[in-house]
Design a protein around this motif. Sequence first.
Motif, PDB file in Angstrom:
ATOM      1  N   ALA A 260       0.737  -1.286  -0.020  1.00  0.00           N
ATOM      2  CA  ALA A 260       0.022   0.055   0.156  1.00  0.00           C
ATOM      3  C   ALA A 260       0.908   1.092   0.018  1.00  0.00           C
ATOM      4  N   GLN A 261       1.943   1.277   0.871  1.00  0.00           N
ATOM      5  CA  GLN A 261       2.821   2.231   0.795  1.00  0.00           C
ATOM      6  C   GLN A 261       3.495   2.526  -0.423  1.00  0.00           C
ATOM      7  N   GLU A 262       3.828   1.600  -1.161  1.00  0.00           N
ATOM      8  CA  GLU A 262       4.473   1.620  -2.620  1.00  0.00           C
ATOM      9  C   GLU A 262       3.399   2.208  -3.416  1.00  0.00           C
ATOM     10  N   GLY A 263       1.991   2.038  -3.461  1.00  0.00           N
ATOM     11  CA  GLY A 263       1.163   2.303  -4.298  1.00  0.00           C
ATOM     12  C   GLY A 263       0.670   1.302  -5.282  1.00  0.00           C
ATOM     13  N   VAL A 264       1.324   0.121  -5.318  1.00  0.00           N
ATOM     14  CA  VAL A 264       0.977  -0.733  -6.221  1.00  0.00           C
ATOM     15  C   VAL A 264      -0.171  -1.590  -5.918  1.00  0.00           C
ATOM     16  N   VAL A 265      -0.733  -1.579  -4.698  1.00  0.00           N
ATOM     17  CA  VAL A 265      -2.325  -1.718  -4.416  1.00  0.00           C
ATOM     18  C   VAL A 265      -3.163  -0.785  -4.100  1.00  0.00           C
ATOM     19  N   ALA A 266      -4.238  -0.802  -4.848  1.00  0.00           N
ATOM     20  CA  ALA A 266      -5.199   0.153  -4.172  1.00  0.00           C
ATOM     21  C   ALA A 266      -6.198  -0.380  -3.164  1.00  0.00           C
ATOM     22  N   ALA A 267      -5.936  -0.156  -1.977  1.00  0.00           N
ATOM     23  CA  ALA A 267      -6.766  -0.599  -0.810  1.00  0.00           C
ATOM     24  C   ALA A 267      -8.052  -0.046  -0.672  1.00  0.00           C
ATOM     25  N   GLN A 268      -8.536   0.224   0.571  1.00  0.00           N
ATOM     26  CA  GLN A 268      -9.889   0.652   0.791  1.00  0.00           C
ATOM     27  C   GLN A 268     -10.045   2.230   0.152  1.00  0.00           C
ATOM     28  N   GLY A 269      -9.007   2.796  -0.361  1.00  0.00           N
ATOM     29  CA  GLY A 269      -9.347   3.960  -0.567  1.00  0.00           C
ATOM     30  C   GLY A 269      -9.362   4.195  -2.223  1.00  0.00           C
ATOM     31  N   GLY A 270      -9.514   3.528  -3.060  1.00  0.00           N
ATOM     32  CA  GLY A 270      -9.818   3.872  -4.393  1.00  0.00           C
ATOM     33  C   GLY A 270      -9.633   2.352  -5.396  1.00  0.00           C
ATOM     34  N   GLY A 271      -9.366   2.588  -6.682  1.00  0.00           N
ATOM     35  CA  GLY A 271      -9.085   1.533  -7.472  1.00  0.00           C
ATOM     36  C   GLY A 271     -10.657   1.325  -8.283  1.00  0.00           C
ATOM     37  N   ARG A 272     -11.630   1.984  -7.851  1.00  0.00           N
ATOM     38  CA  ARG A 272     -12.993   1.505  -8.510  1.00  0.00           C
ATOM     39  C   ARG A 272     -13.055   1.763 -10.244  1.00  0.00           C
ATOM     40  N   ASN A 273     -12.659   2.730 -10.372  1.00  0.00           N
ATOM     41  CA  ASN A 273     -12.740   3.213 -11.930  1.00  0.00           C
ATOM     42  C   ASN A 273     -11.428   3.175 -12.666  1.00  0.00           C
ATOM     43  N   GLU A 274     -10.451   2.768 -12.047  1.00  0.00           N
ATOM     44  CA  GLU A 274      -9.267   2.308 -12.887  1.00  0.00           C
ATOM     45  C   GLU A 274      -9.013   1.075 -13.530  1.00  0.00           C
ATOM     46  N   ASP A 275      -8.395   0.931 -14.484  1.00  0.00           N
ATOM     47  CA  ASP A 275      -8.253  -0.363 -15.100  1.00  0.00           C
ATOM     48  C   ASP A 275      -7.090  -1.050 -14.418  1.00  0.00           C
TER      49      ASP A 275
END
Length: 390
Positions: A260-275
């Motif tokens: 999560a710190q690296e940004g390679v996972v979108a946890a509970q804060g986003g990623g819904r509309n991204e591919d």
Amino acid sequence: MRRYGNPVNATRLVLAIMLATGLVTPLVTAHASTQSTTTLVLSVPSLWEDVLTPDLLAEFEAQHPGVDVVTTFSTTTFFGFGMPGSTIDDQLDTTEEQVLAADVLYVDATTLSAAGTQAGYFLDLLPLAMSDPTLDVADFVPAVWQSYQWDNGMWALPLSTDVILLTYDPAAFDEAGLAYPNERWTIDDFANAARALAQYNADGTVATAGLSTLSGGNNQEVFLRALAGMGLYDATTVPNAPSLANPALEYILQTWYELAQEGVVAAQGGGRNEDVPLRVEGINGYTQRGGPNRDSAETRYASLLPGGVAGLSVQGFAVSAGTQYPELAYALASFLTGRSELTSNNFSAAPARHSLAGATTTNNAGGAPGGEPGGIPGGPGGGFFGSRTI
């Protein structure tokens, strides 16, 4: 898995005891009744304004002469009481506000938690359910029926469910030279895939995550619980106490934190509309992902979660511990779970009742895509299926 936070303060415990023993009746103002009318307040998502019609509720009122159901439409019901990332105290404060304003409430895994039931905000429905001659427990999908039962109580009647799985883009995996995910993957496998699948900017920062558990629900908890391979609570104690003795848990959580710190996972804060190529999401959320702009030629595969299980995201109806009319409130909750108009919505893939599985409706109730809210497996609002289908 149970959700625990800071201990409930003394004032809240006193309130919970008073509610449970009937020493206070906080709904007197909201539920003023006359000699001929009993008013029940029902709180549901604002997305149901066109679905939960007066005609539908009139059927219940006809079955219970003298009862008037007043509906309030909440914009905070979906995705939890309180803002994302809020403290347990803030969440309990918001829960208290919500349950004291209604007799019957729509709930999901983000709004009905062990913390809320242990604080005394919700009525235990088990005694009423067990004495209900019209209730056919066999009509419910067994794992769904059990999803709101903990601490020797039953805290909601299930309405509908979604199934949380891994979904992935095989073309992205092929391009990265990665094997496709399966139920035997470990946290190290997911870490490697998240880093390899992520898209990076020229300066090395992450443009698009490689793995997403989406926002708005509990998909992340479902995923981490599956990786742990066991429940994180002690079922032999009442109320159930946390049990974090799993030796693998520290490594799983530390690795997840680093990703999560690296940004390679979108946890509970986003990623819904991204591919995002690899996702933990619900079946219903996946089918709607991208909305009308979704590429019809896209190929997406699905796999069970680690351990060969699938999470359940369950929606239902709970009763406030402050209601003056527990039997009628229970009857209303039971009535609503039998309505196909409500089971067919953008947050579920199937009704909780077998008898409604083939029902067709004209329900157009909307909702945000993405498979949220996600149920906590083995705990409030959710569960696990093994290699089975609903």
